[in-house]
Design an enzyme around this catalytic site. Structure first.
Site, short mmCIF file in Angstrom:
data_model
loop_
_atom_site.label_atom_id
_atom_site.label_comp_id
_atom_site.label_asym_id
_atom_site.label_seq_id
_atom_site.Cartn_x
_atom_site.Cartn_y
_atom_site.Cartn_z
N PHE A 139 0.86 -1.19 0.00
CA PHE A 139 0.00 0.00 0.00
C PHE A 139 0.89 1.23 0.00
CE2 PHE A 139 -2.55 3.39 1.80
CZ PHE A 139 -3.71 3.27 1.05
N ASP A 224 9.27 2.74 1.38
CA ASP A 224 8.10 3.46 1.89
C ASP A 224 8.02 3.17 3.38
OD1 ASP A 224 5.61 4.19 2.78
OD2 ASP A 224 4.53 3.50 1.00
N LYS A 253 2.70 10.11 8.32
CA LYS A 253 2.05 9.60 9.53
C LYS A 253 2.68 10.13 10.81
CE LYS A 253 -0.17 5.38 7.73
NZ LYS A 253 -1.55 5.60 8.10
N1 PLP Z 1 2.37 4.25 2.47
C1 PLP Z 1 2.08 3.42 3.49
C2 PLP Z 1 3.01 2.31 3.82
C3 PLP Z 1 0.91 3.62 4.24
O1 PLP Z 1 0.64 2.78 5.26
C4 PLP Z 1 0.07 4.70 3.91
C5 PLP Z 1 -1.17 4.94 4.66
O2 PLP Z 1 -1.72 4.05 5.29
C6 PLP Z 1 0.42 5.53 2.84
C7 PLP Z 1 1.58 5.28 2.15
C8 PLP Z 1 -0.45 6.69 2.46
O3 PLP Z 1 -0.30 7.73 3.38
P1 PLP Z 1 -1.38 8.91 3.42
O4 PLP Z 1 -2.68 8.30 3.84
O5 PLP Z 1 -0.81 9.88 4.41
O6 PLP Z 1 -1.46 9.48 2.05
#
Ligand code: PLP
Length: 407
Positions: A139, A224, A253
């Protein structure tokens, strides 16, 4: 018109229905506790979704935010600002990175990372090297690019045409990586611990292999760390614990502990491809966000907090093992630091959300990571009494879910 009284029903009346929020509305928080509109109290084992890692209303974060509120809220990118520079300095001093780009969210940090990788390949290798390799079940956010790179087809359904030259491979499978990463690959993006996909840590061999393959084929390795970064793994960033350094790292986050901010970290050489005009954001690097994030990194990047993550990890894993001895509910408990996933046994398959719903009745906020995994992501500094109280409540939740199962 706009009445002062709002409740859960108001959501259905005025909000786009893309979420299905809980029946109660939290209105205040302190540390690892939340209170709802009716004054009910909850132990917070979710931290938003791995966001409020220093707890709610951390006094130091509140203080620096208040000070900045009274000084300056916003400039534009025609100026730089002191908080952004201080935060970038702190991030570069505490990681592999030499350059930082600020965004407002994780998706935007990843969007920047993916665009930078394409642009870097274009600058150094020409227009053909465009393939982005990512993992199934991953994700990376909800913009069209990041959701397409993400490995969960349910999230792209109905949004075609999608960006092209994306290849999704099985996570933690070395042979699949070897087969997919080639001379046309400009980037490989991976979560060191898959969060939304079920709390699945990458094996150290897997990340090492991705590093090797990227080096061999001139591709950039993007980690990520939006969910696992900023101390949650027990290291400031998870790559440090793995001993594998990416070319680009994304964070969001917990970086702002609830104040929206994201960051893309990279090297000077790679950053050079984002020349003036190639990318931007109105709010990225906002002084309010940066002053908070700077304090977050200062507070998290200490032995007390990072060692405390390891200690609390053991307490939760031991607590879950004890519950599992008497009430067999989990087939696997896994994760890293304070991102822990408990996978349900076959009889409870598809029931993870039941635990969340029953949890609310018992004053406990927990998460799912897909239909079969209950996810725990408490604050990194949750007091041990709150942690034990949360586990006690969870034991009651398990008993109630099992009782409902057997009727
Ligand atoms: N990358 C990862 C690993 C995530 O867990 C998330 C959100 O859950 C995101 C990206 C996306 O972040 P945002 O919701 O701040 O756009």
């Amino acid at each position: 018109m706009s009445s002062a009284i709002v409740n859960r029903q108001t959501f259905d009346e005025v909000m786009v229905p893309n979420y299905s929020p809980a029946a109660f509305i939290p209105v205040s928080g302190k540390g690892s506790r939340l209170w709802d509109q009716d004054g009910n109290e909850y132990i917070d084992f979710a931290s938003g979704i791995a966001v409020t890692s220093l707890g709610h209303l951390h006094p130091e974060l509140t203080r620096v935010l208040h000070e900045q509120v009274d000084r300056l809220w916003h400039l534009s990118n025609t100026f730089t600002n002191e908080p952004a520079l201080r935060l970038a300095r702190r991030l570069t001093e505490s990681t592999f990175a030499e350059r930082v780009f600020f965004s407002n969210s994780g998706a935007e940090a990843n969007e920047a990372a993916l665009k930078l990788a394409r642009r870097y390949a274009f600058d150094h290798f020409g227009a053909e090297k465009t393939k982005i390799v990512s993992c199934k079940q991953s994700f990376h956010g909800r913009t069209l690019f990041t959701v397409s790179v993400g490995g969960q087809p349910k999230y792209t359904e109905g949004f075609a045409p999608l960006p092209g030259d994306l290849d999704h491979i099985e996570f933690n499978n070395l042979a699949a990586a070897e087969a997919a990463i080639d001379g046309n690959t400009c980037a490989v993006i991976v979560e060191p611990v898959q969060g939304e996909g079920g709390v699945l840590p990458a094996s150290p061999e897997y990340l090492k292999k991705l590093r090797e393959l990227c080096d061999k084929h001139g591709a950039l390795l993007i980690f990520d760390e939006v969910q696992i970064g900023v101390g949650r793994s027990g290291s400031l960033f998870a790559y440090m614990g793995y001993g594998v350094t990416p070319d680009i790292l994304t964070s969001a986050k917990a970086l702002g502990n609830g104040f929206p901010v994201g960051a893309m970290l990279t090297t000077k050489k790679i950053a050079a491809s984002f020349v003036v005009g190639t990318h931007g954001s109105t709010y990225g690097g906002n002084p309010l966000a940066c002053v908070v994030a700077d304090k977050v990194i200062e507070l998290v990047n200490t032995p007390e907090v990072l060692d405390g993550v390891k200690r609390r990890h053991d307490l939760i894993v031991d607590g879950l093992a004890r519950i599992n001895e008497t009430q067999r509910v989990f087939r696997d408990v896994r994760g890293a630091g304070l991102l822990i996933g408990a996978e349900l046994t076959g009889e409870l398959a598809g029931k993870s959300k039941d635990f969340v719903n029953v949890g609310a009745k018992h004053g406990l906020v927990i998460l799912v990571a897909g239909p079969n995994v209950v996810r725990f992501a408490p604050s990194l500094v949750i007091p041990e009494d709150d942690l034990q109280e949360g586990l006690k409540r969870f034991e009651a939740v398990v008993a109630e879910v099992l009782a409902a199962q057997s009727v």
